[in-house]
Structures are given as structure tokens and as C-alpha cells.
Design an enzyme around this catalytic site. Sequence first.
Site, PDB file in Angstrom:
ATOM      1  N   ARG A  70       0.808  -1.237   0.000  1.00 59.74           N
ATOM      2  CA  ARG A  70       0.000   0.000   0.000  1.00 59.74           C
ATOM      3  C   ARG A  70       0.834   1.277   0.000  1.00 59.74           C
ATOM      4  O   ARG A  70       0.391   2.329   0.460  1.00 59.74           O
ATOM      5  CB  ARG A  70      -0.970   0.025   1.180  1.00 59.74           C
ATOM      6  CG  ARG A  70      -2.012  -1.056   1.104  1.00 59.74           C
ATOM      7  CD  ARG A  70      -3.316  -0.613   1.685  1.00 59.74           C
ATOM      8  NE  ARG A  70      -4.364  -1.550   1.351  1.00 59.74           N
ATOM      9  CZ  ARG A  70      -4.707  -2.584   2.106  1.00 59.74           C
ATOM     10  NH1 ARG A  70      -4.085  -2.801   3.238  1.00 59.74           N
ATOM     11  NH2 ARG A  70      -5.672  -3.388   1.727  1.00 59.74           N
TER      12      ARG A  70
ATOM     13  N   LYS B  91       5.277  11.321 -11.145  1.00 57.54           N
ATOM     14  CA  LYS B  91       4.413  10.573 -12.064  1.00 57.54           C
ATOM     15  C   LYS B  91       4.998   9.175 -12.221  1.00 57.54           C
ATOM     16  O   LYS B  91       6.186   9.021 -12.517  1.00 57.54           O
ATOM     17  CB  LYS B  91       4.353  11.257 -13.428  1.00 57.54           C
ATOM     18  CG  LYS B  91       3.381  12.414 -13.464  1.00 57.54           C
ATOM     19  CD  LYS B  91       3.179  12.891 -14.900  1.00 57.54           C
ATOM     20  CE  LYS B  91       2.221  14.066 -14.946  1.00 57.54           C
ATOM     21  NZ  LYS B  91       2.128  14.650 -16.299  1.00 57.54           N
TER      22      LYS B  91
ATOM     23  N   GLU C 146      14.005  17.763 -23.915  1.00 52.98           N
ATOM     24  CA  GLU C 146      13.243  18.094 -22.692  1.00 52.98           C
ATOM     25  C   GLU C 146      13.869  19.291 -21.967  1.00 52.98           C
ATOM     26  O   GLU C 146      13.170  20.044 -21.303  1.00 52.98           O
ATOM     27  CB  GLU C 146      13.179  16.891 -21.739  1.00 52.98           C
ATOM     28  CG  GLU C 146      12.350  15.712 -22.230  1.00 52.98           C
ATOM     29  CD  GLU C 146      10.831  15.859 -22.006  1.00 52.98           C
ATOM     30  OE1 GLU C 146      10.372  16.922 -21.556  1.00 52.98           O
ATOM     31  OE2 GLU C 146      10.113  14.886 -22.318  1.00 52.98           O
TER      32      GLU C 146
ATOM     33  N   LYS D 118      11.106  22.510 -13.038  1.00 53.26           N
ATOM     34  CA  LYS D 118      10.120  21.451 -12.792  1.00 53.26           C
ATOM     35  C   LYS D 118       9.671  21.466 -11.336  1.00 53.26           C
ATOM     36  O   LYS D 118       8.481  21.306 -11.039  1.00 53.26           O
ATOM     37  CB  LYS D 118      10.687  20.084 -13.182  1.00 53.26           C
ATOM     38  CG  LYS D 118       9.666  18.994 -12.949  1.00 53.26           C
ATOM     39  CD  LYS D 118       9.557  17.971 -14.027  1.00 53.26           C
ATOM     40  CE  LYS D 118       8.326  17.094 -13.788  1.00 53.26           C
ATOM     41  NZ  LYS D 118       8.340  15.880 -14.555  1.00 53.26           N
TER      42      LYS D 118
ATOM     43  N   GLU E 211      -1.425  17.962 -11.593  1.00 50.24           N
ATOM     44  CA  GLU E 211      -1.736  18.424 -12.948  1.00 50.24           C
ATOM     45  C   GLU E 211      -3.195  18.829 -13.127  1.00 50.24           C
ATOM     46  O   GLU E 211      -3.881  18.373 -14.042  1.00 50.24           O
ATOM     47  CB  GLU E 211      -1.350  17.354 -13.986  1.00 50.24           C
ATOM     48  CG  GLU E 211      -1.213  17.945 -15.377  1.00 50.24           C
ATOM     49  CD  GLU E 211      -0.636  16.982 -16.404  1.00 50.24           C
ATOM     50  OE1 GLU E 211       0.441  16.410 -16.143  1.00 50.24           O
ATOM     51  OE2 GLU E 211      -1.260  16.817 -17.447  1.00 50.24           O
TER      52      GLU E 211
ATOM     53  N   ARG F  84       0.782  22.536 -14.251  1.00 51.00           N
ATOM     54  CA  ARG F  84       1.689  21.426 -14.599  1.00 51.00           C
ATOM     55  C   ARG F  84       1.488  20.963 -16.039  1.00 51.00           C
ATOM     56  O   ARG F  84       2.402  20.420 -16.649  1.00 51.00           O
ATOM     57  CB  ARG F  84       1.507  20.260 -13.618  1.00 51.00           C
ATOM     58  CG  ARG F  84       2.492  19.123 -13.875  1.00 51.00           C
ATOM     59  CD  ARG F  84       2.602  18.141 -12.738  1.00 51.00           C
ATOM     60  NE  ARG F  84       3.532  17.086 -13.066  1.00 51.00           N
ATOM     61  CZ  ARG F  84       3.995  16.196 -12.224  1.00 51.00           C
ATOM     62  NH1 ARG F  84       3.613  16.237 -10.945  1.00 51.00           N
ATOM     63  NH2 ARG F  84       4.847  15.264 -12.600  1.00 51.00           N
TER      64      ARG F  84
ATOM     65  N   ASN G  53       3.590  19.564 -20.716  1.00 53.82           N
ATOM     66  CA  ASN G  53       3.215  18.721 -21.856  1.00 53.82           C
ATOM     67  C   ASN G  53       3.390  19.431 -23.192  1.00 53.82           C
ATOM     68  O   ASN G  53       2.895  18.947 -24.220  1.00 53.82           O
ATOM     69  CB  ASN G  53       1.754  18.267 -21.705  1.00 53.82           C
ATOM     70  CG  ASN G  53       1.562  17.433 -20.449  1.00 53.82           C
ATOM     71  OD1 ASN G  53       2.454  16.692 -20.064  1.00 53.82           O
ATOM     72  ND2 ASN G  53       0.413  17.578 -19.804  1.00 53.82           N
TER      73      ASN G  53
ATOM     74  N   HIS H 224       3.789  17.492 -26.375  1.00 50.18           N
ATOM     75  CA  HIS H 224       3.591  16.082 -26.056  1.00 50.18           C
ATOM     76  C   HIS H 224       2.359  15.470 -26.720  1.00 50.18           C
ATOM     77  O   HIS H 224       2.328  14.261 -26.929  1.00 50.18           O
ATOM     78  CB  HIS H 224       3.528  15.874 -24.539  1.00 50.18           C
ATOM     79  CG  HIS H 224       4.895  15.865 -23.896  1.00 50.18           C
ATOM     80  ND1 HIS H 224       5.783  16.917 -24.007  1.00 50.18           N
ATOM     81  CD2 HIS H 224       5.518  14.925 -23.144  1.00 50.18           C
ATOM     82  CE1 HIS H 224       6.889  16.621 -23.342  1.00 50.18           C
ATOM     83  NE2 HIS H 224       6.760  15.423 -22.817  1.00 50.18           N
TER      84      HIS H 224
ATOM     85  N   HIS I  65       3.341  12.282 -28.489  1.00 49.93           N
ATOM     86  CA  HIS I  65       2.829  10.958 -28.101  1.00 49.93           C
ATOM     87  C   HIS I  65       2.139  10.266 -29.271  1.00 49.93           C
ATOM     88  O   HIS I  65       2.260   9.047 -29.442  1.00 49.93           O
ATOM     89  CB  HIS I  65       1.853  11.081 -26.924  1.00 49.93           C
ATOM     90  CG  HIS I  65       2.532  11.239 -25.590  1.00 49.93           C
ATOM     91  ND1 HIS I  65       1.870  11.626 -24.456  1.00 49.93           N
ATOM     92  CD2 HIS I  65       3.815  11.041 -25.222  1.00 49.93           C
ATOM     93  CE1 HIS I  65       2.727  11.667 -23.442  1.00 49.93           C
ATOM     94  NE2 HIS I  65       3.916  11.334 -23.879  1.00 49.93           N
TER      95      HIS I  65
ATOM     96  N   HIS J 298      11.369   9.165 -27.332  1.00 48.21           N
ATOM     97  CA  HIS J 298      10.413  10.144 -26.795  1.00 48.21           C
ATOM     98  C   HIS J 298      10.886  11.585 -27.022  1.00 48.21           C
ATOM     99  O   HIS J 298      10.130  12.442 -27.482  1.00 48.21           O
ATOM    100  CB  HIS J 298      10.187   9.875 -25.307  1.00 48.21           C
ATOM    101  CG  HIS J 298       9.334  10.910 -24.639  1.00 48.21           C
ATOM    102  ND1 HIS J 298       7.984  11.030 -24.897  1.00 48.21           N
ATOM    103  CD2 HIS J 298       9.632  11.912 -23.759  1.00 48.21           C
ATOM    104  CE1 HIS J 298       7.485  12.046 -24.192  1.00 48.21           C
ATOM    105  NE2 HIS J 298       8.465  12.597 -23.495  1.00 48.21           N
TER     106      HIS J 298
HETATM  107  N1  GLY Z   1       6.578  14.919 -17.738  1.00 48.12           N
HETATM  108  C1  GLY Z   1       5.555  15.828 -17.420  1.00 48.12           C
HETATM  109  C2  GLY Z   1       5.237  15.895 -15.968  1.00 48.12           C
HETATM  110  O1  GLY Z   1       5.956  15.337 -15.162  1.00 48.12           O
HETATM  111  O2  GLY Z   1       4.248  16.476 -15.602  1.00 48.12           O
END
Ligand code: GLY
Length: 381
Positions: free
Chosen positions: A129, A151, A193, A235, A245, A249, A253, A256, A260, A274
Amino acid sequence: MTSKVSESQASICVELGERSYDIEIAGGLLQRAGEMISTRLGKRRCAILTDENVAALHLEKLHQSLTEAGLSHGTIVLPPGEATKNFTPLAKACQELLQMEIERGDLIIAFGGGVIGDFAGFAASILRRGMSFVQIPTTLLSQVDSSVGGKTGINTAQGKNLVGTFHQPSLVLIDSDVLDTLPARELRAGYAEVVKYGLIDDPVFFSWLEEFGERILAGDVQARTHAIATSCRAKARIVAQDERESGVRALLNLGHTFGHALEAWAGYDGSLLHGEAISIGMVMAFELSQNLGYCEAGAASRIEQHFKSVGLPTRIADIAGQSGPHADELLKTMAQDKKVKNGKLVFIMTRNIGESFIDSEVPMEALATYVQSQCSASTST
Ligand code: GLY
């Protein structure tokens, strides 16, 4: 334009209340990982999750460092590549970790690139958990993006990262020296990035990258550390404002949604990394912004010029070994993206370099026309 910025190490805090944690950046950190973990997180049993490539190059150093700090540890070595980020390898790894009798108070160490970071972070979030974990990212892409912000996740047949959690690490240790063994193509992909942070809200950083980008890729230690630290500061600031997000946040993207869709079309077979996909995706986001009259003319070509100068792809036609996607296929994948809200695509658009914004009102017709033009250009070259 800024002059050369000298930075050989940095310590950055991601401010998230009781879930706050530090990002430490310096050369040679791997040798000090055990001591740093035990000083900050206490003496814990550790389980390292890594992949075969990273294990062959760097695992011995990490083992030694943990042993010297008196931290007992077990290791699971996974196959490299995106295919690992899947239910079957996850179930197997979780069972192996339980067979190692891992307890909730023990520590998982994610030692690798973005795949390992996302995978190990997800395992840590569901085992017992929820367990603590440390990120030791070994690619430029994971050092400046995926290791920070919590993430985690795996892929499914429906798309990338559609099963996952927000689960913050307890510490991020970035050893810039490990980049010396990274293949040049992967280093360049990670660099896309880095550029993203300039394009989102830091035009001075973008200008600095125009001047020093090639040195970063050539291994200039101080320029590289400054680029990683500036990216992680950006970041950390964004994640501290919007951990899950629901707002700002989403700016991370940028490029992206296009990227993607291109990755999905290319098939995750290594033909399009990527970072390469978002290099193309960011140029597309700026061009679409120009087409819609949001963005000053010339921004997209300035960015394209910079990406080209460091050897990154900027157009669909640059993707090797592919005959070109159908616009419908890309548009359908975009509609599946996590960035869909109330049936509308949420795009990151831009007014200029360093002036990105969230737009949930991009007209579908303009998007479809633009994507069609890009797909036709890729088949006619
Ligand atoms: N890679 C985008 C984020 O971490 O929100």
C-alpha cells in the site's frame, strides 16, 4: 544574452509540505549514494530496480556505495526498453520483491532511465500500500524530467502511461557523470526536454541553450550541470504549484500531444525516441500557434533551427524507416491522450518563446488541417 553560467553542483527542494524532497545534482554522486540515502532517510533495507544496460555499466558502483554505508540490498535487473513498462513484468517484479520479504519501511531504488523510474515508482506506490523510493536517474531525459514530480506508471494497449499513480520519491540523486556513457542519440533526445523549459517560460534560458547547447551535448561539465539544474528548478517550481496536474503542470506537456501520437504511430520500436518525438511535437505546437494567430511569426523556425543544429529531428519526414502516417490515425491517437478533458483536447499553445499557455479551445478544424499538411509533406519528401 547570458554569459556562460558556471555550476558544478546543485541542491533543489521540491516543496510539497510533508512530501517535500531534495534533488541533489553533482558529478560522482553514485559513489556517495549510500551515505546520502542513509543520512537523509535512515538505515533501510533497499531493493534496487534497474535494467540490463545500466546494470552492466554502473550497478557495481551503486552496490559498493550502499555496502559501505551499511545498507543491505537486493537487486532486480529488468530487460531494457519500453516493453518492460507493462502489466506482466510489473506483476513479476512485485512478486519478486515480496519474495525478497520487502517491508513497507524498506526502500525501493529506481536506478535507470524513464522506463525504470516510472516502473519502479509505480511498484513502490502499490507494494504494501505504498513504500518510499529514491530516484537515481541515468539518462538526461529522466534527470531533467521523469525522475522529478512523482508521475509513475506503465503502458497498456490503449496508450502510454494510462495506468499509474502520483507517488513522490523521497530523494532524487542525479550523477551527471553517468551521462558520459549514454549513447549520443539518447543524450540528444533528453536535450529536447531541457529545451522545453526554455520554451515554456524562460526565454533567457532558451537563448543560453542556443549558445551552449552543443557544449552540453559534447560533455562540458559545468554547462551540463547548469542545464540539468535549471531544468530541475523549473520542474520543482511547477510541481510545487500543481502536483496533480490540475492546472499549470500541464505546461510540461508542451509538444507532447503531437509527440505521443507520433510515438504511438512509430510503434515504440526505437525508430523514434520520446525526446525526438517531442522535438518534432514542439515545432508543431509553435507552428499551429502561429497558424492560429497566437504566436509571433518566426518563433517556430528559430526553434527548428536550434533543434537541427544539435541533430534533433524537427519534421515527421525526419523519422527514419517510416513511410509517413495518415492524419486520421494521428488525430485519433491524440483524442485518446490523457490531455482530453470533457471531450476537448487540451493543448499547450504559445505566444512566443517562453510564453506558453494552456488552451482547451483549439479549433478541431484548424488542428486537422495542420496535421494533414504535415502528413502530406512527410509523404511527398
Ligand atoms: N513529464 C511531465 C510531468 O511530469 O508532468
